[in-house]
Design an enzyme around this catalytic site. Structure first.
Site, PDB file in Angstrom:
ATOM      1  N   ARG A  15       0.830  -1.197   0.000  1.00 45.16           N
ATOM      2  CA  ARG A  15       0.000   0.000   0.000  1.00 45.16           C
ATOM      3  C   ARG A  15       0.870   1.255   0.000  1.00 45.16           C
ATOM      4  O   ARG A  15       2.079   1.180   0.199  1.00 45.16           O
ATOM      5  CB  ARG A  15      -0.936  -0.005   1.215  1.00 45.16           C
ATOM      6  CG  ARG A  15      -2.033  -1.040   1.155  1.00 45.16           C
ATOM      7  CD  ARG A  15      -2.804  -1.142   2.467  1.00 45.16           C
ATOM      8  NE  ARG A  15      -2.015  -1.752   3.525  1.00 45.16           N
ATOM      9  CZ  ARG A  15      -2.451  -1.960   4.763  1.00 45.16           C
ATOM     10  NH1 ARG A  15      -3.680  -1.575   5.093  1.00 45.16           N
ATOM     11  NH2 ARG A  15      -1.688  -2.530   5.663  1.00 45.16           N
ATOM     12  N   LYS A  75       1.505   1.929   7.268  1.00 47.66           N
ATOM     13  CA  LYS A  75       1.851   1.112   8.442  1.00 47.66           C
ATOM     14  C   LYS A  75       2.761   1.876   9.390  1.00 47.66           C
ATOM     15  O   LYS A  75       3.336   2.902   9.054  1.00 47.66           O
ATOM     16  CB  LYS A  75       2.519  -0.195   8.007  1.00 47.66           C
ATOM     17  CG  LYS A  75       1.546  -1.173   7.356  1.00 47.66           C
ATOM     18  CD  LYS A  75       0.346  -1.485   8.253  1.00 47.66           C
ATOM     19  CE  LYS A  75       0.715  -2.261   9.486  1.00 47.66           C
ATOM     20  NZ  LYS A  75      -0.457  -2.510  10.379  1.00 47.66           N
ATOM     21  N   TYR A  94      -1.111   4.467  10.592  1.00 46.10           N
ATOM     22  CA  TYR A  94      -1.474   3.493  11.620  1.00 46.10           C
ATOM     23  C   TYR A  94      -0.270   3.296  12.536  1.00 46.10           C
ATOM     24  O   TYR A  94       0.860   3.180  12.070  1.00 46.10           O
ATOM     25  CB  TYR A  94      -1.854   2.144  10.994  1.00 46.10           C
ATOM     26  CG  TYR A  94      -3.188   2.141  10.291  1.00 46.10           C
ATOM     27  CD1 TYR A  94      -4.369   2.329  10.992  1.00 46.10           C
ATOM     28  CD2 TYR A  94      -3.262   1.936   8.917  1.00 46.10           C
ATOM     29  CE1 TYR A  94      -5.597   2.327  10.343  1.00 46.10           C
ATOM     30  CE2 TYR A  94      -4.485   1.929   8.259  1.00 46.10           C
ATOM     31  CZ  TYR A  94      -5.648   2.126   8.978  1.00 46.10           C
ATOM     32  OH  TYR A  94      -6.856   2.132   8.327  1.00 46.10           O
ATOM     33  N   HIS A  96      -0.760   1.547  16.204  1.00 48.04           N
ATOM     34  CA  HIS A  96      -1.001   0.353  17.030  1.00 48.04           C
ATOM     35  C   HIS A  96       0.049   0.245  18.145  1.00 48.04           C
ATOM     36  O   HIS A  96       0.688  -0.794  18.352  1.00 48.04           O
ATOM     37  CB  HIS A  96      -0.991  -0.915  16.172  1.00 48.04           C
ATOM     38  CG  HIS A  96      -2.037  -0.929  15.100  1.00 48.04           C
ATOM     39  ND1 HIS A  96      -3.389  -1.016  15.380  1.00 48.04           N
ATOM     40  CD2 HIS A  96      -1.937  -0.840  13.745  1.00 48.04           C
ATOM     41  CE1 HIS A  96      -4.064  -0.990  14.245  1.00 48.04           C
ATOM     42  NE2 HIS A  96      -3.222  -0.882  13.244  1.00 48.04           N
ATOM     43  N   GLU A 118      -5.898   4.757  13.668  1.00 54.75           N
ATOM     44  CA  GLU A 118      -6.832   3.836  14.341  1.00 54.75           C
ATOM     45  C   GLU A 118      -7.496   4.431  15.571  1.00 54.75           C
ATOM     46  O   GLU A 118      -8.424   3.823  16.106  1.00 54.75           O
ATOM     47  CB  GLU A 118      -6.133   2.526  14.696  1.00 54.75           C
ATOM     48  CG  GLU A 118      -5.164   2.583  15.862  1.00 54.75           C
ATOM     49  CD  GLU A 118      -3.754   2.984  15.454  1.00 54.75           C
ATOM     50  OE1 GLU A 118      -2.852   2.898  16.304  1.00 54.75           O
ATOM     51  OE2 GLU A 118      -3.561   3.376  14.276  1.00 54.75           O
ATOM     52  N   ASP A 270      -2.799  -6.741  15.294  1.00 52.34           N
ATOM     53  CA  ASP A 270      -2.105  -5.448  15.367  1.00 52.34           C
ATOM     54  C   ASP A 270      -2.116  -4.884  16.780  1.00 52.34           C
ATOM     55  O   ASP A 270      -1.226  -4.111  17.155  1.00 52.34           O
ATOM     56  CB  ASP A 270      -2.768  -4.435  14.429  1.00 52.34           C
ATOM     57  CG  ASP A 270      -2.283  -4.579  12.987  1.00 52.34           C
ATOM     58  OD1 ASP A 270      -1.084  -4.827  12.802  1.00 52.34           O
ATOM     59  OD2 ASP A 270      -3.094  -4.449  12.070  1.00 52.34           O
TER      60      ASP A 270
END
Length: 372
Positions: A15, A75, A94, A96, A118, A270
């Site tokens: 991505r 990510k 993101y 996490h 998130e 995650d």
């Protein structure tokens, strides 16, 4: 503002943080975008496509990080990327963090502002930047689960939909949010027998109205989870506590009691995973066996369908990217409580309470960290 888009470097992650359409939109607001060469290759977008949209192409990630006021990724930053972050810089991606103390400490040390997709949350408690990837992961979970039930993948050799004269497979979904609902929907489409467990009675009522007799809705207790998991062919863990580590709802004893060749797919990996036996895997080596049960615990599931995932994610993130660029990160977060909820690290401080609690680190409320 100068916005940087590096190529993703997590294992088999294809991505990209911004597509050319997003670059063009940001450029129309008067901002510059610097893209690492080859960043869009995984979704069949060329450097020339980015140039046509108004981006500047550079050869290395180091150049992107050095030039940008804000980094837009997909990510979590890997250790090498964390080393390139600096005080006063913003990273929007993101994160996490509740399951990754090392990354959290790197971000704190960098002095950068880290806003997590998130944990951006609207007034109704929805997670608009997590939802697109939750939907992709939920749909994928049944797809990969069905594949891993095949005998050559280590599964029991069960066809989820069954055939005339042979029972359909049993699918259990733990969690009735976006990911869980998407998983249940695909499983029902494959004609499996599907049960979904959740603690929110209003959510179960909504699912019952939506799907009727096709879906078995069960209030989630330890007893209910145990009874349904043990008898399942495929279990999808789709539990979410926003920003916090996922609770371990399926114990090792439950896994041990499942039939050999059953499959578990942990979408919550995650955030640490909701199966006691879960550990992170990659698309290169996605599965492992515990007590004869196949575990699929890939931490970037939507990366396998990178083109669909990238465009879905950009549709959701673009308005926030523009707001951060137009107003500046601090002013944008003061102006928008949804965006403020996404702030996880600022100026060397953890600003998301669940992350600080789960990692045993000091916490400062986001408003106080940003100041007046």
């Amino acid at each position: 503002m100068r916005i940087g888009v590096p190529k993703e470097i997590k294992t088999l992650e294809f991505r990209v943080g911004m597509v050319p359409g997003s670059v063009r939109e940001v450029a129309l607001h008067g901002h510059q975008v610097v893209v690492e060469s080859g960043a869009g290759g995984g979704i069949n977008v060329s450097d020339d496509d980015y140039r046509a949209a108004g981006a500047e192409i550079v050869e290395t990630a180091e150049e992107v990080f050095a030039a940008a006021d804000m980094i837009v990724k997909v990510k979590e930053p890997q250790p090498h990327e964390c080393e390139m972050l600096r005080a006063g810089q913003t990273i929007f991606t993101y994160l996490h963090l509740a399951a990754d103390k090392t990354q959290a400490e790197h971000l704190v040390h960098s002095g950068a502002t880290a806003i997590a997709y998130e944990t951006v949350m609207d007034a109704r408690g929805r997670l608009p930047l997590l939802a697109p990837m939750s939907e992709v992961a939920g749909r994928m979970a049944v797809q990969v689960g069905a594949h891993n039930l095949e005998k050559e993948q280590g599964g029991a050799g069960v066809l989820l939909g069954g055939v005339p004269g042979v029972p359909a497979g049993k699918v259990v979904v733990i969690g009735g949010g976006v990911a869980g609902t998407s998983a249940a929907r695909v499983a029902m489409g494959m004609e499996a027998k599907v049960t979904i467990l959740d603690k929110a009675l209003d959510r179960l009522a909504m699912l019952d109205l939506q799907f009727g007799g096709q879906l078995n809705t069960i209030y989630s207790t330890t007893d209910a989870i145990e009874n349904h998991v043990i008898d399942a062919d495929l279990v999808v863990g789709a539990v979410l506590v926003p920003g916090a580590a996922a609770p371990k709802l399926v114990s090792r004893d439950m896994i041990r009691a499942m039939r050999p060749g059953s499959v578990v797919v942990d979408i919550a990996i995650d955030q640490g995973g909701c199966f006691e036996t879960s550990r992170p895997t990659t698309h290169a080596e996605p599965t492992y066996l515990v007590d004869g049960v196949v575990h699929y615990c890939v931490t970037n599931m939507p990366g396998a369908v990178a083109r669909t995932s990238t465009f879905a994610l950009n549709n959701a993130t673009l308005p926030y990217v523009i707001a951060l660029a137009d107003k500046g990160p601090v002013a944008a977060m003061h102006a928008d409580p949804d965006l403020l909820a996404g702030l996880n690290v600022h100026d060397g401080k953890i600003t998301f309470e669940a992350v600080a609690r789960d990692l045993g680190l000091d916490y400062m409320p986001p408003g106080a960290a940003l100041g007046a």
